[in-house]
Write an enzyme that holds these catalytic residues in place. Structure first.
Site, PDB file in Angstrom:
ATOM      1  N   CYS A   1      54.754  28.819  37.420  1.00 21.44           N
ATOM      2  CA  CYS A   1      54.428  29.554  38.645  1.00 21.44           C
ATOM      3  C   CYS A   1      54.325  28.682  39.880  1.00 21.44           C
ATOM      4  O   CYS A   1      54.813  29.037  40.944  1.00 21.44           O
ATOM      5  CB  CYS A   1      53.160  30.382  38.458  1.00 21.44           C
ATOM      6  SG  CYS A   1      51.629  29.452  38.357  1.00 21.44           S
TER       7      CYS A   1
ATOM      8  N   HIS B   1      47.139  31.449  38.919  1.00 22.76           N
ATOM      9  CA  HIS B   1      48.515  31.877  39.155  1.00 22.76           C
ATOM     10  C   HIS B   1      48.825  31.621  40.624  1.00 22.76           C
ATOM     11  O   HIS B   1      47.978  31.805  41.500  1.00 22.76           O
ATOM     12  CB  HIS B   1      48.710  33.351  38.815  1.00 22.76           C
ATOM     13  CG  HIS B   1      50.109  33.831  39.029  1.00 22.76           C
ATOM     14  ND1 HIS B   1      51.211  33.150  38.559  1.00 22.76           N
ATOM     15  CD2 HIS B   1      50.605  34.909  39.695  1.00 22.76           C
ATOM     16  CE1 HIS B   1      52.310  33.792  38.912  1.00 22.76           C
ATOM     17  NE2 HIS B   1      51.967  34.862  39.601  1.00 22.76           N
TER      18      HIS B   1
ATOM     19  N   ASP C   1      56.239  37.075  45.027  1.00 20.15           N
ATOM     20  CA  ASP C   1      55.992  36.284  43.822  1.00 20.15           C
ATOM     21  C   ASP C   1      57.297  36.104  43.074  1.00 20.15           C
ATOM     22  O   ASP C   1      57.913  37.079  42.635  1.00 20.15           O
ATOM     23  CB  ASP C   1      54.955  36.987  42.946  1.00 20.15           C
ATOM     24  CG  ASP C   1      54.442  36.105  41.818  1.00 20.15           C
ATOM     25  OD1 ASP C   1      55.044  35.050  41.552  1.00 20.15           O
ATOM     26  OD2 ASP C   1      53.431  36.483  41.189  1.00 20.15           O
TER      27      ASP C   1
ATOM     28  N   ASN D   1      41.855  41.882  41.449  1.00 20.20           N
ATOM     29  CA  ASN D   1      40.633  42.700  41.430  1.00 20.20           C
ATOM     30  C   ASN D   1      40.547  43.655  40.244  1.00 20.20           C
ATOM     31  O   ASN D   1      39.805  44.647  40.294  1.00 20.20           O
ATOM     32  CB  ASN D   1      40.513  43.521  42.723  1.00 20.20           C
ATOM     33  CG  ASN D   1      39.073  43.842  43.059  1.00 20.20           C
ATOM     34  OD1 ASN D   1      38.143  43.205  42.562  1.00 20.20           O
ATOM     35  ND2 ASN D   1      38.859  44.841  43.898  1.00 20.20           N
TER      36      ASN D   1
ATOM     37  N   ASP E   1      39.366  45.194  36.696  1.00 19.44           N
ATOM     38  CA  ASP E   1      38.184  45.132  35.839  1.00 19.44           C
ATOM     39  C   ASP E   1      38.606  44.676  34.451  1.00 19.44           C
ATOM     40  O   ASP E   1      39.720  44.972  33.996  1.00 19.44           O
ATOM     41  CB  ASP E   1      37.524  46.505  35.734  1.00 19.44           C
ATOM     42  CG  ASP E   1      36.769  46.882  37.006  1.00 19.44           C
ATOM     43  OD1 ASP E   1      36.689  46.032  37.923  1.00 19.44           O
ATOM     44  OD2 ASP E   1      36.281  48.024  37.094  1.00 19.44           O
TER      45      ASP E   1
ATOM     46  N   GLU F   1      33.039  40.563  46.288  1.00 22.21           N
ATOM     47  CA  GLU F   1      32.847  41.124  44.949  1.00 22.21           C
ATOM     48  C   GLU F   1      31.484  41.790  44.821  1.00 22.21           C
ATOM     49  O   GLU F   1      30.461  41.250  45.223  1.00 22.21           O
ATOM     50  CB  GLU F   1      32.971  40.012  43.904  1.00 22.21           C
ATOM     51  CG  GLU F   1      33.290  40.490  42.504  1.00 22.21           C
ATOM     52  CD  GLU F   1      34.707  41.048  42.390  1.00 22.21           C
ATOM     53  OE1 GLU F   1      34.819  42.255  42.086  1.00 22.21           O
ATOM     54  OE2 GLU F   1      35.667  40.303  42.610  1.00 22.21           O
TER      55      GLU F   1
ATOM     56  N   GLU G   1      34.211  46.890  47.992  1.00 22.92           N
ATOM     57  CA  GLU G   1      35.085  46.394  46.929  1.00 22.92           C
ATOM     58  C   GLU G   1      35.278  47.455  45.854  1.00 22.92           C
ATOM     59  O   GLU G   1      36.382  47.692  45.363  1.00 22.92           O
ATOM     60  CB  GLU G   1      34.494  45.112  46.342  1.00 22.92           C
ATOM     61  CG  GLU G   1      35.359  44.466  45.258  1.00 22.92           C
ATOM     62  CD  GLU G   1      34.971  44.918  43.855  1.00 22.92           C
ATOM     63  OE1 GLU G   1      35.817  44.858  42.955  1.00 22.92           O
ATOM     64  OE2 GLU G   1      33.813  45.367  43.690  1.00 22.92           O
TER      65      GLU G   1
END
Length: 757
Positions: free
Chosen positions: A324, A391, A414, A454, A456, A513, A518
């Site tokens: 990467c 990354h 990316d 972000n 979970d 966070e 958020e």
């Protein structure tokens, strides 16, 4: 006697070869032949074009392009930016009077099928007007001055012109009279680039400090490691090297992007994210993550982009191998070379969400043991979500006229091939603001990037009574996107862990966070995604009355021992028995395990409100031979409470630290003169280092070079001296990397200011 056209062609060829001829001491011979050609042209009564001087350096300076080596080293290359004025000096075979006697035309062409309506061709007539009158997105031309047989003209390049190599032709005839038409086609390559200095360009970047960094800076820092222990890795972008722009053109030709689309930074950046990997086309780099690199070069052993792009240009084949940070660093070079403001971004604890659920799903069996994602019989859909230690991708700056107002600015692209988008391994551009707001309905690839920063982490346990066969145990909302870094504008830091040049941009991607903003962002995104709704709407069922804490360790110097320690506290009024599994493994940066280093199974018996610890010692002899790229070690502790359904997993990531290379400048640094340097370091391990080599790179100071070295004694010192020969006064950075069979990836950097002679 040769025809006038043949003589003109000879003149063009001799002019282009003049620099080569000078090296062969043929100036007098060439000058004589050119004079003969000029005399032959003058004998004609019809106007003829003797030459066109494209003034490469004059134009380059006016377009912030003077650093491109093509301008210095080639006589047939001009590098300019759209929205600016291109100055040319035309010489005829007779005195110039363009407003009355001659009619002069210029033709600019782009691509294989130039077309005026598609914006890939322009016809310009010099009428004698002395002002640019047309709109900034139109071609225009003005007469600057006439003097004898020469005329100076300036061409306005449209602010939306396609980016790449343009061809130029010129034609002259007698004005309002019958006569011979004289057309000259030139071999000169006119590179037209994006223009972040022009407010009408889609890449306009308002602050000069930012343009200096994100367009003109040729050396930078790529952040690697694991949260919270990050470190900087120097990289030579080298976007002004004479191999880079031709390599960019080759990539664009292979990209399939039409000529008329190459003026759009949105489509261009998306195409470049596809072309830097080789999964779909004959792109720049082959990605590989298994540690087997014998038929190429290990990704960690690249020091800069120039070698990679030069190899690609020379062989016309994809270069082996990249990961990467190599993909991102090369894409950064290409974008900056084309004038597209770009920066390298690292996301620590980066999620790879394979099913757009905006969650990273971990599955456990009835006994609390984690289920391998490859087992399709017990893991729903065989999904292999993962969290990478880090990354690396890119941010590019542009307006987004294809989106609602307010979504321009930094956009994620990316080049690492992870998931397909529209059938190809490409990603972005995804607007920062769309990611921050959870606007997964806006293109391109916002759901994927949002999950990276972000998502979970959701733990599921097998339960035949639950819908789908798994019940949700618990959700961690702050395990992903722990820190997002880029190099801040300004000098490159050297020494230590390079913290002085890092900029925390986490807030640009998401609200702090745990805040309401958020949560609103991720839930807003979840409502727009069917698979995410299924995850976020299900309640957790775990009863949690034991707290756990894994000891957080700093970097471990190579050769030292360390321990893995877990602390458990029973907060209930009942006895709790905990099965503990502690493992330590070397890791690839993607979070995939390389080799198990050590394992320990144990049990903790906790009375009500009691706290206990358990430790596992890891010795140098345990881990040395099992380290892989980046020297990352992950310690994982899995705890299962027998009396409840509670299952807890914790981890600690650390990096085995290696010594920095010391670089000394032993004398004054002056352009055109030898600059002596010394490179040194102490061998930190009790082993003989064999097959040693140094890699050096420093845009403006030297081209990439590899130097073999003698063996280095156990615990011995390495010293190496050499000379640099900088050709120009420059503020440069020299980057050095040491590799051997026993010890790899030692790096160092040194700022070197080269004075004018």
């Amino acid at each position: 006697m040769p025809t006038v056209d043949a003589i003109s062609d000879l003149a063009n060829r001799f002019t282009n070869d003049l620099e080569l001829c000078r090296r062969e001491d043929r100036e007098f011979e060439i000058a004589t032949e050119l004079n003969e050609i000029a005399d032959a042209l003058s004998a004609s009564k019809d106007p003829k074009i003797v030459s066109v001087d494209f003034q490469p350096m004059y134009n380059a300076v006016n377009h912030h392009c003077e650093l491109y080596e093509l301008v210095d080293r080639r006589t047939d290359c001009v590098v300019v930016r759209r929205g600016g004025l291109l100055s040319m000096v035309v010489k005829l075979n007779q005195n110039v009077a363009l407003a009355s006697a001659q009619e002069l035309k210029f033709y600019f062409s782009f691509g294989s099928r130039p077309n005026v309506e598609k914006g890939t061709q322009a016809h310009l007539v010099v009428t004698g007007k002395t002002k640019i009158e047309k709109h900034h997105d139109d071609w225009d031309i003005r007469l600057v001055k006439e003097s004898g047989k020469k005329a100076t003209v300036e061409v306005q390049i449209p602010t939306d012109a396609p980016v790449g190599v343009w061809k130029v032709a010129a034609e002259v005839t007698l004005r309002n009279q019958a006569g011979e038409r004289h057309l000259r086609r030139f071999d000169t390559h006119v590179y037209i680039l994006f223009n972040p200095w022009n407010e009408n360009d889609g890449t306009y970047l308002p602050e000069e400090k930012m343009r200096q960094e994100y367009v003109l800076s040729a050396v930078g820092t790529v952040f690697v490691g694991s949260y919270p222990h990050t470190r900087g890795r120097h990289w030579a972008f080298g976007q002004f090297d004479d191999a880079v722009l031709p390599a960019c053109m080759l990539l664009l030709e292979r990209s399939g992007v039409s000529a008329e689309a190459r003026g759009d930074p949105v489509r261009m950046s998306r195409a470049l994210s596809k072309m830097v990997n080789s999964n779909d086309d004959s792109g720049l780099l082959v990605g590989k993550w298994d540690g087997e690199y014998e038929d190429g070069r290990a990704p960690a052993k690249w020091l800069g982009s120039i070698e990679i792009l030069e190899m690609y240009l020379r062989t016309r084949q994809s270069v082996k191998y990249g990961q990467c940070w190599v993909f991102a660093a090369c894409l950064n070079t290409i974008c900056r070379a084309l004038g597209l403001p770009c920066r390298v971004v690292t996301n620590f604890a980066s999620a790879h969400d394979t099913n757009i659920s905006l969650s990273i799903d971990e599955y456990f069996d009835e006994d609390g043991d984690q289920i391998d994602a490859a087992d399709r019989y017990v893991n729903p859909a065989g999904i292999r979500d993962s969290i990478w230690n880090f990354h690396v991708w890119n941010d590019v700056w542009m307006s987004r006229p294809d989106l609602p107002d307010g979504f321009g600015g930094w956009q994620v692209i990316d080049a690492t091939p992870q998931e397909t988008s529209d059938g190809s391994y490409q990603c972005g551009p995804a607007s920062h603001e769309a990611i921050r707001q959870g606007r997964v309905d806006l293109k391109y690839d916002v759901p994927f990037v949002l999950a990276e920063v972000n998502a979970d982490v959701v733990r599921w346990q097998k339960d035949d009574r639950a819908e789908g066969g798994f019940k949700k145990l618990a959700t961690q909302t702050s395990s992903v996107g722990r820190l997002i870094l880029t190099k801040k504008a300004g000098p490159v830091a050297t020494g230590g862990f390079f913290k002085s040049d890092r900029e925390d941009i986490t807030w640009e991607y998401k609200p702090p966070e745990g805040t309401r903003a958020e949560r609103v962002s991720i839930l807003n995104a979840a409502r727009r995604t069917r698979t995410a709704r299924q995850v976020f709407d299900m309640p957790s069922e775990a009863k949690e009355d034991v707290t756990f804490q894994i000891e957080d360790r700093d970097q471990v110097p190579i050769g030292d021992n360390f321990s893995v320690t877990i602390t458990a506290t029973n907060t209930s009024s009942e006895v709790r028995t905990i099965n503990v599994v502690m493992t330590c493994a070397s890791m690839y940066y993607t979070g995939a395990k390389a080799h198990t280093i050590k394992r320990h199974d144990g049990e903790l018996h906790l009375e009500p409100n009691q706290t206990k610890t358990m430790s596992m010692e890891v010795y140098y002899s345990d881990y040395y031979s099992k380290l892989v790229d980046h020297d990352l070690i992950k310690s994982i502790v899995i705890c299962n409470v027998n009396e409840t359904t509670q299952c807890w997993g914790g981890e600690d990531n650390l990096e085995v630290h290696k010594p920095d290379i010391n670089i000394e400048v032993l004398g004054s640094a002056v352009e055109g003169k030898a600059v002596p340097i010394r490179v040194s370091f102490d061998n930190p391990i009790p082993l003989l280092l064999k097959e040693c080599c140094l890699k050096l790179d420093g845009p403006g100071l030297m081209r990439p070079k590899t130097v073999p070295l003698e063996n280095i004694a156990p615990k011995g010192k390495m010293n190496f001296e050499m000379n640099l020969y900088p050709k120009k006064a420059v503020e440069g950075t020299l980057i050095v990397q040491f590799n051997s069979r026993e010890l790899c990836n030692l790096t160092g950097a040194k700022k070197i200011s080269v004075a004018s002679a």
